[in-house]
Design a protein around this motif. Structure first.
Motif, mmCIF file in Angstrom:
data_model
loop_
_atom_site.group_PDB
_atom_site.id
_atom_site.type_symbol
_atom_site.label_atom_id
_atom_site.label_comp_id
_atom_site.label_asym_id
_atom_site.label_seq_id
_atom_site.Cartn_x
_atom_site.Cartn_y
_atom_site.Cartn_z
ATOM 1 N N LEU A 197 38.186 -10.356 86.928
ATOM 2 C CA LEU A 197 37.681 -10.188 85.571
ATOM 3 C C LEU A 197 38.073 -11.376 84.701
ATOM 4 C CD1 LEU A 197 38.420 -6.413 84.918
ATOM 5 C CD2 LEU A 197 36.185 -7.480 85.259
ATOM 6 N N PRO A 198 37.245 -11.748 83.737
ATOM 7 C CA PRO A 198 37.585 -12.889 82.874
ATOM 8 C C PRO A 198 38.775 -12.558 81.980
ATOM 9 C CG PRO A 198 35.609 -11.791 82.070
ATOM 10 C CD PRO A 198 35.928 -11.175 83.394
ATOM 11 N N ARG A 199 39.643 -13.538 81.819
ATOM 12 C CA ARG A 199 40.819 -13.365 80.956
ATOM 13 C C ARG A 199 41.229 -14.719 80.394
ATOM 14 N NH1 ARG A 199 46.866 -11.222 82.710
ATOM 15 N NH2 ARG A 199 47.763 -11.268 80.611
ATOM 16 N N ILE A 200 41.484 -14.743 79.102
ATOM 17 C CA ILE A 200 41.915 -15.975 78.427
ATOM 18 C C ILE A 200 43.433 -15.975 78.346
ATOM 19 C CG2 ILE A 200 41.813 -17.304 76.282
ATOM 20 C CD1 ILE A 200 39.102 -16.014 75.756
ATOM 21 N N PRO A 228 33.225 -14.725 89.759
ATOM 22 C CA PRO A 228 32.783 -16.128 89.867
ATOM 23 C C PRO A 228 32.958 -16.892 88.553
ATOM 24 C CG PRO A 228 30.918 -14.636 89.706
ATOM 25 C CD PRO A 228 32.127 -13.773 89.835
ATOM 26 N N GLN A 229 32.490 -18.148 88.552
ATOM 27 C CA GLN A 229 32.700 -19.024 87.408
ATOM 28 C C GLN A 229 32.201 -18.356 86.117
ATOM 29 O OE1 GLN A 229 34.185 -21.982 87.125
ATOM 30 N NE2 GLN A 229 33.722 -22.097 84.941
ATOM 31 N N PRO A 230 33.113 -18.143 85.130
ATOM 32 C CA PRO A 230 32.679 -17.469 83.897
ATOM 33 C C PRO A 230 31.929 -18.409 82.962
ATOM 34 C CG PRO A 230 35.016 -17.960 83.799
ATOM 35 C CD PRO A 230 34.559 -18.378 85.175
ATOM 36 N N GLU A 231 31.207 -17.802 82.053
ATOM 37 C CA GLU A 231 30.510 -18.550 81.004
ATOM 38 C C GLU A 231 31.439 -18.648 79.789
ATOM 39 O OE1 GLU A 231 26.490 -18.181 78.200
ATOM 40 O OE2 GLU A 231 27.118 -16.534 79.523
ATOM 41 N N VAL A 232 31.571 -19.875 79.230
ATOM 42 C CA VAL A 232 32.465 -20.126 78.090
ATOM 43 C C VAL A 232 31.611 -20.358 76.847
ATOM 44 C CG1 VAL A 232 34.295 -21.587 77.169
ATOM 45 C CG2 VAL A 232 34.200 -21.115 79.622
ATOM 46 N N LEU A 272 36.630 -17.781 70.880
ATOM 47 C CA LEU A 272 36.384 -18.199 72.266
ATOM 48 C C LEU A 272 36.052 -16.956 73.089
ATOM 49 C CD1 LEU A 272 36.452 -20.155 74.683
ATOM 50 C CD2 LEU A 272 38.933 -19.788 74.777
ATOM 51 N N THR A 273 34.908 -17.006 73.773
ATOM 52 C CA THR A 273 34.472 -15.894 74.617
ATOM 53 C C THR A 273 34.286 -16.390 76.042
ATOM 54 O OG1 THR A 273 33.311 -14.885 72.734
ATOM 55 C CG2 THR A 273 32.750 -14.092 74.938
ATOM 56 N N VAL A 274 34.898 -15.698 76.988
ATOM 57 C CA VAL A 274 34.749 -15.990 78.419
ATOM 58 C C VAL A 274 34.059 -14.773 79.041
ATOM 59 C CG1 VAL A 274 35.926 -16.515 80.565
ATOM 60 C CG2 VAL A 274 36.789 -17.448 78.418
ATOM 61 N N ARG A 275 32.865 -14.983 79.616
ATOM 62 C CA ARG A 275 32.017 -13.860 80.017
ATOM 63 C C ARG A 275 31.556 -14.015 81.467
ATOM 64 N NH1 ARG A 275 27.246 -13.625 76.206
ATOM 65 N NH2 ARG A 275 28.843 -12.808 74.783
ATOM 66 N N ILE A 276 31.555 -12.888 82.186
ATOM 67 C CA ILE A 276 30.991 -12.826 83.539
ATOM 68 C C ILE A 276 30.160 -11.554 83.623
ATOM 69 C CG2 ILE A 276 31.455 -12.765 86.012
ATOM 70 C CD1 ILE A 276 34.135 -14.028 85.514
ATOM 71 N N ASN A 277 28.837 -11.696 83.682
ATOM 72 C CA ASN A 277 27.930 -10.554 83.881
ATOM 73 C C ASN A 277 28.190 -9.422 82.880
ATOM 74 O OD1 ASN A 277 27.092 -12.036 86.041
ATOM 75 N ND2 ASN A 277 28.229 -10.837 87.556
ATOM 76 N N GLY A 278 28.387 -9.755 81.643
ATOM 77 C CA GLY A 278 28.610 -8.734 80.630
ATOM 78 C C GLY A 278 30.069 -8.404 80.413
ATOM 79 N N ALA A 279 30.934 -8.600 81.404
ATOM 80 C CA ALA A 279 32.378 -8.432 81.216
ATOM 81 C C ALA A 279 32.906 -9.680 80.534
ATOM 82 C CB ALA A 279 33.070 -8.224 82.561
ATOM 83 N N GLU A 280 33.698 -9.497 79.475
ATOM 84 C CA GLU A 280 34.115 -10.655 78.694
ATOM 85 C C GLU A 280 35.506 -10.439 78.129
ATOM 86 O OE1 GLU A 280 32.102 -9.413 74.415
ATOM 87 O OE2 GLU A 280 31.053 -10.847 75.707
ATOM 88 N N ASP A 281 36.105 -11.548 77.727
ATOM 89 C CA ASP A 281 37.399 -11.553 77.037
ATOM 90 C C ASP A 281 37.278 -12.524 75.865
ATOM 91 O OD1 ASP A 281 39.988 -11.031 76.353
ATOM 92 O OD2 ASP A 281 40.874 -12.391 77.817
ATOM 93 N N LYS A 282 37.851 -12.126 74.729
ATOM 94 C CA LYS A 282 37.717 -12.939 73.522
ATOM 95 C C LYS A 282 39.090 -13.297 72.977
ATOM 96 C CE LYS A 282 33.249 -11.087 72.002
ATOM 97 N NZ LYS A 282 32.486 -10.465 70.889
ATOM 98 N N ALA A 283 39.147 -14.438 72.295
ATOM 99 C CA ALA A 283 40.375 -14.887 71.636
ATOM 100 C C ALA A 283 39.991 -15.603 70.345
ATOM 101 C CB ALA A 283 41.188 -15.804 72.535
#
Length: 501
Positions: A197-200, A228-232, A272-283
């Motif tokens: 899962l994406p995590r900042i 896989p590679q997240p979207e930033v 800052l948002t890091v997203r993979i297929n709708g799962a995301e983490d924000k800071a």
């Protein structure tokens, strides 16, 4: 006409007895008129019209209004009017609940997606029945329900999805008053397994406000993880960044935020948002770009007294995007023209400058200070302070003169002593008096003059007589006598010299 209307009022009374003999014959048609008597309140007007004269039609309805209330069945017609106003307050309908909050993807696998959200702010008076989850394939407009009946949990897993599909998801809150406006995911969810899962991983020094000066470079590297590679995605105020001024460089494990020369306008909160297929983490990254403040305003010379000056001013119009820590006050005398610091880090907007030199003329200026330093310009007083010379006459203090004259007085007398032959001994006593008294030593009332066997001394009022290697002949009564112009005093002691056996 009033005379003609009176008989009809009396007619109804005999009409009743006339109708009574009618039913006496036991014929079949007799019940028919009885049935007609039931609507008597309405039909008497028709029966009376032929019997009354031609000028009686006008009073006939008025005469009938009076007997109508006499009959019991006419009271109920007033009841239907009461329920008419009752439905009006019942018309307002309960509002449906508001939309669910914070809809997000918690987990994605090869054939399922797990969603989470928060309860709506308003659930309505009937209360919340539950939630309905709906999905729609990307490129289609047909929404289908993922659950058959509403449920109250704020977490739901959609099963039996095809790997590789992109689906849109929305959630509705349902109550007895209706369904809410749906909460929809911004981006479609790609159904494939997320290995991580994406995590900042925000560095510790960036969790607080990041402060830089105007013109300084801003260079920050923020690591993250996800497979896989997240979207930033970087945004400021829900708007994309100006890439002509801010440079963003993304790698597989981190993102670099770079500004060559920071400006005041660069201050703010960046998301800052890091997203993979709708799962995301924000800071959230809070940047503050500061510069020296402006000069204080309205500097005034309030008062001058003695060696002191009172000053007042107001805070600067521009604090340089940073809190004002204090003020620095400087003074300059007219003779030298040089500025000297009189007060530092003054937290108030007023002060008193003391210890000024008499006869000098002073000017004052004040600098504002923040985290970036002192202001480039200072506020200078328009008026000058002249420290005038005060005319004072020196009056020496009158000290009373004390009479120090005193006759001799022994404060410590001589004491009797016993010594051994051949061992030197000393006799001591203390005397005071002014003028300093003259000391005379005597043995057996005979003055001891220049005899090398005796050494007499006086220091600070302490009198001593040394008897060197005494013999039994040296024993006796020794006297110390003090004499001055105001009188004399004496003390005695006995000295015994023993011979060792």
């Amino acid at each position: 006409m009033t005379g003609k209307t009176a008989p009809p009022a009396t007619d109804p009374a005999p009409v009743a007895p006339k109708k009574e003999p009618v039913p006496t014959p036991k014929e079949g048609p007799a019940p028919a008129p009885a049935a007609e008597e039931s609507p008597a309140p309405e039909h008497p007007s028709a029966t009376e019209q032929p019997t009354a004269p031609a000028d009686e039609p006008v009073p006939i309805p008025m005469a009938e209004v009076i007997p109508a209330p006499e009959e019991g069945p006419l009271a109920p017609p007033a009841e239907p009017q009461a329920p008419a106003p009752e439905p009006k307050p019942e018309k307002p309908k309960a509002e449906p609940p508001s939309s669910p909050l914070s809809l997000a993807v918690e987990e994605v696998s090869e054939n399922s997606v797990t969603l989470t959200w928060k309860a709506p702010e308003q659930t309505g008076q009937p209360g919340l029945d539950g939630y309905m989850v709906e999905i729609c394939k990307d490129g289609s407009t047909d929404w289908t329900a993922a659950n058959e009946e509403p449920f109250l949990s704020t977490r739901y897993t959609i099963q039996d999805l095809s790997s590789g599909d992109k689906i849109h998801v929305r959630v509705k809150a349902v109550s007895a008053s209706g369904a809410s406006v749906p909460a929809t995911l911004e981006q479609p969810v790609l159904i494939r397994e997320i290995l991580q899962l994406p995590r900042i991983r925000m560095p510790r020094h960036l969790r607080q406000t990041y402060v830089r000066r105007v013109g300084d470079a801003v260079n920050m590297m923020i690591p993250f993880q996800g497979k896989p590679q997240p979207e930033v995605i970087w945004t400021k105020g829900d708007q994309p960044l100006d890439t002509s001024h801010i440079n963003i460089h993304n790698t597989e494990k981190d993102t670099i935020f770079y500004i060559r020369e920071a400006q005041r306008s660069d201050s703010g909160k960046y998301e800052l948002t890091v997203r993979i297929n709708g799962a995301e983490d924000k800071a959230i990254l809070d940047i503050r770009v500061i510069e020296p403040p402006g000069p204080p305003q309205n500097l005034k010379l309030v008062d001058v007294w003695g060696f002191n000056v009172a000053l007042e001013w107001t805070p600067p119009l521009d604090n340089g995007n940073s809190e004002i820590k204090g003020y620095t006050v400087q003074k300059s005398d007219k003779k030298s023209g040089k500025w000297f610091t009189a007060l530092e880090r003054c937290t108030r907007t007023s002060c008193t400058i003391s210890d000024l030199i008499i006869g000098n003329t002073y000017s004052f200026r004040v600098f504002a200070e923040n985290a970036c330093g002192l202001s480039e310009k200072a506020a200078v007083t328009s008026a000058v302070a002249h420290i005038e010379k005060t005319k004072t006459a020196y009056q020496p203090e009158k000290i009373p003169q004390w009479n120090m004259m005193e006759p001799p007085k022994f404060t410590q007398p001589l004491t009797d002593r016993t010594t051994t032959r051949g061992y030197s001994t000393h006799l001591f006593c203390c005397v005071r008096g002014f003028p300093q008294p003259k000391i005379i030593w005597m043995k057996n009332q005979m003055e001891i003059r220049e005899d090398p066997k005796y050494i007499a001394m006086i220091e600070q009022g302490v009198c001593s007589l040394e008897i060197r290697k005494p013999n039994p002949f040296d024993g006796g009564i020794y006297t110390c006598k003090a004499v001055n112009p105001l009188g004399e005093a004496s003390v005695d002691c006995k000295l015994d010299v023993k011979v060792p056996q």
